[in-house]
Design a protein around this motif. Structure first.
Motif, mmCIF file in Angstrom:
data_model
loop_
_atom_site.group_PDB
_atom_site.id
_atom_site.type_symbol
_atom_site.label_atom_id
_atom_site.label_comp_id
_atom_site.label_asym_id
_atom_site.label_seq_id
_atom_site.Cartn_x
_atom_site.Cartn_y
_atom_site.Cartn_z
ATOM 1 N N ILE A 95 4.860 72.929 -29.815
ATOM 2 C CA ILE A 95 4.344 73.937 -28.944
ATOM 3 C C ILE A 95 4.673 75.362 -29.326
ATOM 4 N N PHE A 96 3.804 76.286 -30.113
ATOM 5 C CA PHE A 96 3.940 77.421 -30.659
ATOM 6 C C PHE A 96 3.778 78.488 -29.615
ATOM 7 N N THR A 97 4.895 79.011 -28.872
ATOM 8 C CA THR A 97 4.856 80.079 -28.134
ATOM 9 C C THR A 97 5.337 81.414 -28.755
ATOM 10 N N ALA A 98 6.021 81.168 -29.803
ATOM 11 C CA ALA A 98 6.584 82.268 -30.486
ATOM 12 C C ALA A 98 5.641 83.666 -30.823
ATOM 13 N N ALA A 99 6.005 84.592 -30.587
ATOM 14 C CA ALA A 99 5.182 85.901 -30.972
ATOM 15 C C ALA A 99 5.754 86.234 -32.499
ATOM 16 N N VAL A 100 5.446 85.389 -33.450
ATOM 17 C CA VAL A 100 5.765 85.903 -34.756
ATOM 18 C C VAL A 100 5.102 86.977 -35.269
ATOM 19 N N ALA A 101 5.789 87.898 -36.030
ATOM 20 C CA ALA A 101 5.371 89.128 -36.411
ATOM 21 C C ALA A 101 4.476 88.885 -37.553
ATOM 22 N N ASP A 102 3.283 89.390 -37.521
ATOM 23 C CA ASP A 102 2.071 89.173 -38.265
ATOM 24 C C ASP A 102 2.441 89.516 -39.741
ATOM 25 N N TRP A 103 3.205 90.719 -39.882
ATOM 26 C CA TRP A 103 3.281 91.534 -41.277
ATOM 27 C C TRP A 103 4.860 91.495 -41.373
ATOM 28 N N ASN A 128 2.830 87.581 -42.964
ATOM 29 C CA ASN A 128 3.668 86.170 -42.819
ATOM 30 C C ASN A 128 3.055 85.096 -42.969
ATOM 31 N N PRO A 129 3.501 83.993 -43.157
ATOM 32 C CA PRO A 129 2.806 82.647 -43.037
ATOM 33 C C PRO A 129 2.677 82.229 -41.531
ATOM 34 N N ASP A 130 1.476 81.836 -41.619
ATOM 35 C CA ASP A 130 0.896 81.016 -40.046
ATOM 36 C C ASP A 130 1.639 79.873 -39.796
ATOM 37 N N ILE A 131 2.728 79.976 -38.901
ATOM 38 C CA ILE A 131 3.491 78.561 -38.797
ATOM 39 C C ILE A 131 2.656 77.679 -38.216
ATOM 40 N N LEU A 132 1.815 78.036 -37.074
ATOM 41 C CA LEU A 132 1.108 77.149 -36.266
ATOM 42 C C LEU A 132 -0.074 76.424 -37.245
ATOM 43 N N ALA A 133 -0.905 77.279 -38.074
ATOM 44 C CA ALA A 133 -1.818 76.775 -38.890
ATOM 45 C C ALA A 133 -1.367 75.824 -40.015
ATOM 46 N N GLY A 148 -1.204 75.725 -29.379
ATOM 47 C CA GLY A 148 -0.805 77.303 -29.736
ATOM 48 C C GLY A 148 -0.820 78.101 -28.368
ATOM 49 N N PHE A 149 -0.414 79.133 -28.469
ATOM 50 C CA PHE A 149 -0.531 80.355 -27.518
ATOM 51 C C PHE A 149 -1.354 81.297 -28.085
ATOM 52 N N ALA A 150 -2.011 82.130 -27.425
ATOM 53 C CA ALA A 150 -2.790 83.376 -27.749
ATOM 54 C C ALA A 150 -2.604 84.380 -26.936
ATOM 55 N N ALA A 162 -11.786 81.270 -30.893
ATOM 56 C CA ALA A 162 -11.699 81.563 -32.309
ATOM 57 C C ALA A 162 -10.441 80.937 -32.984
ATOM 58 N N LYS A 163 -9.465 81.093 -32.330
ATOM 59 C CA LYS A 163 -8.089 80.820 -32.668
ATOM 60 C C LYS A 163 -7.853 79.291 -32.801
ATOM 61 N N LEU A 164 -8.497 78.474 -31.759
ATOM 62 C CA LEU A 164 -8.549 77.092 -31.893
ATOM 63 C C LEU A 164 -9.135 76.523 -33.004
ATOM 64 N N ALA A 165 -10.367 77.071 -33.260
ATOM 65 C CA ALA A 165 -10.974 76.575 -34.744
ATOM 66 C C ALA A 165 -10.047 77.009 -35.836
ATOM 67 N N ARG A 166 -9.737 78.472 -35.970
ATOM 68 C CA ARG A 166 -9.238 78.799 -37.077
ATOM 69 C C ARG A 166 -7.755 77.985 -37.347
ATOM 70 N N LYS A 167 -6.963 77.709 -36.265
ATOM 71 C CA LYS A 167 -5.633 77.076 -36.607
ATOM 72 C C LYS A 167 -5.756 75.734 -36.583
ATOM 73 N N GLY A 168 -6.674 74.985 -36.213
ATOM 74 C CA GLY A 168 -6.704 73.470 -36.355
ATOM 75 C C GLY A 168 -5.866 72.821 -35.175
HETATM 76 N N1 CTP Z 1 1.310 81.984 -34.854
HETATM 77 C C1 CTP Z 1 2.197 81.356 -35.627
HETATM 78 N N2 CTP Z 1 2.508 82.093 -36.973
HETATM 79 C C2 CTP Z 1 2.062 83.246 -37.016
HETATM 80 C C3 CTP Z 1 1.259 83.926 -36.272
HETATM 81 C C4 CTP Z 1 0.903 83.253 -34.945
HETATM 82 O O1 CTP Z 1 2.717 80.251 -35.738
HETATM 83 N N3 CTP Z 1 2.514 83.965 -38.210
HETATM 84 C C5 CTP Z 1 0.973 81.227 -33.784
HETATM 85 C C6 CTP Z 1 1.758 81.976 -32.440
HETATM 86 O O2 CTP Z 1 2.828 81.290 -32.212
HETATM 87 C C7 CTP Z 1 0.633 81.286 -31.207
HETATM 88 C C8 CTP Z 1 -0.720 81.565 -32.152
HETATM 89 O O3 CTP Z 1 -0.423 81.273 -33.588
HETATM 90 O O4 CTP Z 1 1.065 80.062 -30.744
HETATM 91 C C9 CTP Z 1 -1.579 82.699 -32.048
HETATM 92 O O5 CTP Z 1 -0.808 83.728 -32.196
HETATM 93 P P1 CTP Z 1 -1.405 84.965 -32.302
HETATM 94 O O6 CTP Z 1 -0.558 86.095 -32.587
HETATM 95 O O7 CTP Z 1 -2.130 85.125 -30.929
HETATM 96 O O8 CTP Z 1 -2.617 84.811 -33.315
HETATM 97 P P2 CTP Z 1 -2.837 85.346 -34.786
HETATM 98 O O9 CTP Z 1 -3.368 84.422 -35.437
HETATM 99 O O10 CTP Z 1 -1.724 86.036 -35.359
HETATM 100 O O11 CTP Z 1 -3.804 86.641 -34.409
HETATM 101 P P3 CTP Z 1 -3.854 87.813 -33.761
HETATM 102 O O12 CTP Z 1 -2.355 88.272 -33.870
HETATM 103 O O13 CTP Z 1 -4.562 89.010 -35.292
HETATM 104 O O14 CTP Z 1 -4.781 88.075 -32.499
#
Ligand code: CTP
Ligand code: CA
Length: 225
Positions: A95-103, A128-133, A148-150, A162-168
């Protein structure tokens, strides 16, 4: 079996939860972060323990105490979080609840940046790497159930689909984190469950109640052994 009781829905299962923000260094004393409190992820970890699971909680920097019975792995950056998640596998549910920094800053300074005659520094950012994807797409190590959480501030369900599909992943739990919602840092949450079967919107609840209901749902979704 009914005799096992409600507290054993996840007995013998390993549940992995990511929580909190990540901190991405700019230099030794500064970082990029976000407003995630970690509350929803910590509540989920506690709820999974209550359901009888072995629980690994990979957490970015938060001020919350470790929930009882959880194996807590503390990390700072997104890349550290991905490494810790990989090391914690295999898991039955992730379960990926983290608010991972995108950059992150492409090249964090080795020394504190100083003011000077050239004006403000320009920070070059890289994704940053997308951990969930990454974990959902790693078929050799993919947990049976990936959630995943959004966090959205607008068009919540549309973006979640869109995220459900994109992240698998198998389920996206979407919540409204607009400033008016009070979700970020607050104790309540209103979530929409988005899966390939459709959308289910829950009424507003405390984060602990959301956690228990989600863990019960996850236990149902997990195929019986
Ligand atoms: N997530 C992750 N690793 C990242 C970014 C997001 O694991 N680098 C995970 C979050 O923990 C969450 C899900 O992906 O479960 C959606 O995160 P969210 O920030 O909403 O989606 P993003 O794909 O980063 O899109 P955006 O921030 O542009 O809406
Ligand atoms: Ca993001």
């Amino acid at each position: 079996p009914a005799s096992a009781g409600a507290g054993a829905a996840l007995a013998g299962r390993h549940v992995l939860v990511t929580a909190g923000p990540t901190h991405e260094p700019i230099d030794p004393v500064r970082f990029i972060a976000n407003r995630s409190s970690g509350k929803q992820g910590y509540a989920l970890a506690a709820a999974a323990v209550a359901a009888g699971a072995r629980v690994t909680l990979v957490s970015g920097p938060v001020t919350l105490p470790a929930p009882a019975g959880v194996s807590l792995v503390r990390v700072e950056t997104a890349r550290e979080m991905l490494e810790a998640v990989r090391r914690a596998l295999p898991a039955d549910i992730a379960i990926f609840t983290a608010a991972v920094a995108d950059w992150r800053v492409a090249e964090a300074g080795a020394q504190k940046l100083k003011k000077g005659p050239d004006g403000a520094p320009r920070l070059a950012l890289v994704e940053n790497p997308d951990i969930l994807a990454t974990i959902a797409g790693d078929l050799a190590h993919r947990p049976a159930l990936v959630i995943g959480f959004a966090a959205e501030t607008e068009k919540v369900v549309e973006h979640a689909k869109a995220k459900l599909a994109r992240k698998g992943c198998d389920l996206i739990v979407a919540n409204d984190v607009s400033a008016e919602s009070g979700v970020m840092g607050g104790d309540r949450n209103r979530v929409h469950l988005v899966s390939r079967d459709g959308v289910e919107s829950w009424s507003e609840m405390g984060k602990a109640a959301v956690a228990h209901a989600l863990i019960a749902r996850a236990a149902t979704m997990l195929a019986p052994r």
